[in-house]
Design a protein around this motif. Structure first.
Motif, PDB file in Angstrom:
ATOM      1  N   LEU A 188      -8.754-104.863   5.532  1.00 15.05           N
ATOM      2  CA  LEU A 188      -9.343-104.076   4.453  1.00 15.05           C
ATOM      3  C   LEU A 188      -9.762-102.723   4.995  1.00 15.05           C
ATOM      4  CD1 LEU A 188     -11.743-106.603   2.667  1.00 15.05           C
ATOM      5  CD2 LEU A 188      -9.342-106.108   2.163  1.00 15.05           C
TER       6      LEU A 188
ATOM      7  N   ASN B  93     -12.210 -99.156   3.929  1.00 15.43           N
ATOM      8  CA  ASN B  93     -13.326 -98.725   3.103  1.00 15.43           C
ATOM      9  C   ASN B  93     -13.129 -97.265   2.684  1.00 15.43           C
ATOM     10  OD1 ASN B  93     -15.756 -98.526   1.787  1.00 15.43           O
ATOM     11  ND2 ASN B  93     -17.015 -98.679   3.618  1.00 15.43           N
TER      12      ASN B  93
ATOM     13  N   GLN C  32     -15.864 -99.963  -3.743  1.00 10.03           N
ATOM     14  CA  GLN C  32     -15.116-101.150  -3.345  1.00 10.03           C
ATOM     15  C   GLN C  32     -14.163-100.864  -2.196  1.00 10.03           C
ATOM     16  OE1 GLN C  32     -14.703-100.153  -6.704  1.00 10.03           O
ATOM     17  NE2 GLN C  32     -16.110-101.554  -7.699  1.00 10.03           N
ATOM     18  N   TRP C  33     -13.988-101.861  -1.368  1.00 10.44           N
ATOM     19  CA  TRP C  33     -12.993-101.801  -0.313  1.00 10.44           C
ATOM     20  C   TRP C  33     -11.621-102.022  -0.938  1.00 10.44           C
ATOM     21  CZ3 TRP C  33     -13.929-102.349   5.303  1.00 10.44           C
ATOM     22  CH2 TRP C  33     -15.261-102.112   5.645  1.00 10.44           C
TER      23      TRP C  33
ATOM     24  N   CYS D 100     -11.808-103.381   8.488  1.00  6.67           N
ATOM     25  CA  CYS D 100     -12.240-104.672   9.010  1.00  6.67           C
ATOM     26  C   CYS D 100     -11.158-105.702   8.715  1.00  6.67           C
ATOM     27  CB  CYS D 100     -13.576-105.104   8.411  1.00  6.67           C
ATOM     28  SG  CYS D 100     -13.490-105.572   6.666  1.00  6.67           S
TER      29      CYS D 100
ATOM     30  N   CYS E 149     -11.036-109.711   7.609  1.00  9.51           N
ATOM     31  CA  CYS E 149     -11.950-110.721   7.119  1.00  9.51           C
ATOM     32  C   CYS E 149     -11.217-111.852   6.406  1.00  9.51           C
ATOM     33  CB  CYS E 149     -13.012-110.104   6.223  1.00  9.51           C
ATOM     34  SG  CYS E 149     -12.391-109.086   4.904  1.00  9.51           S
TER      35      CYS E 149
ATOM     36  N   GLU F 283     -14.747-113.483   2.423  1.00 13.08           N
ATOM     37  CA  GLU F 283     -15.397-112.225   2.778  1.00 13.08           C
ATOM     38  C   GLU F 283     -14.751-111.051   2.046  1.00 13.08           C
ATOM     39  OE1 GLU F 283     -16.608-113.490   7.352  1.00 13.08           O
ATOM     40  OE2 GLU F 283     -14.692-112.523   6.949  1.00 13.08           O
ATOM     41  N   ALA F 284     -13.425-111.071   1.953  1.00 11.14           N
ATOM     42  CA  ALA F 284     -12.708-109.996   1.258  1.00 11.14           C
ATOM     43  C   ALA F 284     -13.112-109.934  -0.210  1.00 11.14           C
ATOM     44  CB  ALA F 284     -11.203-110.187   1.385  1.00 11.14           C
TER      45      ALA F 284
ATOM     46  N   GLN G 161     -15.837-110.529  -1.529  1.00 11.03           N
ATOM     47  CA  GLN G 161     -17.161-109.915  -1.678  1.00 11.03           C
ATOM     48  C   GLN G 161     -17.075-108.394  -1.611  1.00 11.03           C
ATOM     49  OE1 GLN G 161     -19.895-111.634   1.131  1.00 11.03           O
ATOM     50  NE2 GLN G 161     -19.326-113.724   0.546  1.00 11.03           N
ATOM     51  N   ARG G 162     -16.035-107.861  -0.989  1.00 11.40           N
ATOM     52  CA  ARG G 162     -15.896-106.413  -0.805  1.00 11.40           C
ATOM     53  C   ARG G 162     -14.946-105.765  -1.812  1.00 11.40           C
ATOM     54  NH1 ARG G 162     -16.649-104.970   5.340  1.00 11.40           N
ATOM     55  NH2 ARG G 162     -17.849-106.755   5.993  1.00 11.40           N
ATOM     56  N   LEU G 163     -13.982-106.526  -2.304  1.00  9.62           N
ATOM     57  CA  LEU G 163     -12.955-106.004  -3.212  1.00  9.62           C
ATOM     58  C   LEU G 163     -13.414-106.066  -4.659  1.00  9.62           C
ATOM     59  CD1 LEU G 163      -9.901-107.917  -1.688  1.00  9.62           C
ATOM     60  CD2 LEU G 163     -10.466-105.504  -1.327  1.00  9.62           C
ATOM     61  N   SER G 164     -12.741-105.313  -5.519  1.00 10.41           N
ATOM     62  CA  SER G 164     -12.967-105.480  -6.955  1.00 10.41           C
ATOM     63  C   SER G 164     -12.533-106.900  -7.328  1.00 10.41           C
ATOM     64  CB  SER G 164     -12.163-104.456  -7.746  1.00 10.41           C
ATOM     65  OG  SER G 164     -10.779-104.744  -7.633  1.00 10.41           O
TER      66      SER G 164
END
Length: 139
Positions: free
Chosen positions: A12, A14, A20-21, A101, A103, A107-108, A110-113
């Protein structure tokens, strides 16, 4: 492009211009085929020259109400598993990306749309099944 490391974690990045990532990639230019756009964007964003493997997903994204963005199609190509040498060679375009990162899917997500999280989960399932069709999401 969807990339994994040898441990099966997702690459991913940033973006500096939104919360969002994302996975490496971006918008195609006028009259640019999606595969060529993927190659160009990956080279520009993370400095890797890759030949994407197969198309994993085609996702239709309607324009938001009152937004400035038109309807879009999101293509996700399989970039492959990156070796330690390839990972060490990554160079971020620091004007567009602040960090990267690797992940797990949880975990992804939580960071992605939410929509990209769904697409990536479906792409990973497709890779595990070794099917040759693509996944299509229409909302």
């Amino acid at each position: 492009a969807l990339f994994l490391n040898e441990a099966g974690e997702i690459l991913l990045v940033n973006p500096t211009y939104k919360p969002q990532w994302e996975i490496p990639g971006g918008l195609v230019e006028e009259n640019e085929p999606p595969r060529e756009g993927c190659i160009r964007e990956v080279r520009e964003e993370i400095g890797l020259s890759i030949e994407p493997h197969r198309l994993l997903s085609l996702d239709y994204r309607p324009a938001p109400h009152g937004g400035h963005r038109p309807d879009m199609l999101r293509f996700v190509f399989w970039g492959g598993r990156l070796s330690e040498e390839q990972i060490a060679a990554i160079r971020l375009d620091t004007e567009e990306l602040s960090e990267l990162c690797f992940c797990t899917l949880d975990e992804a997500r939580q960071r992605l749309s939410p929509s990209l999280g769904e697409v990536i989960a479906a792409c990973l399932a497709l890779l595990e099944s070794e099917r040759t069709q693509y996944v299509e999401f229409v909302r």
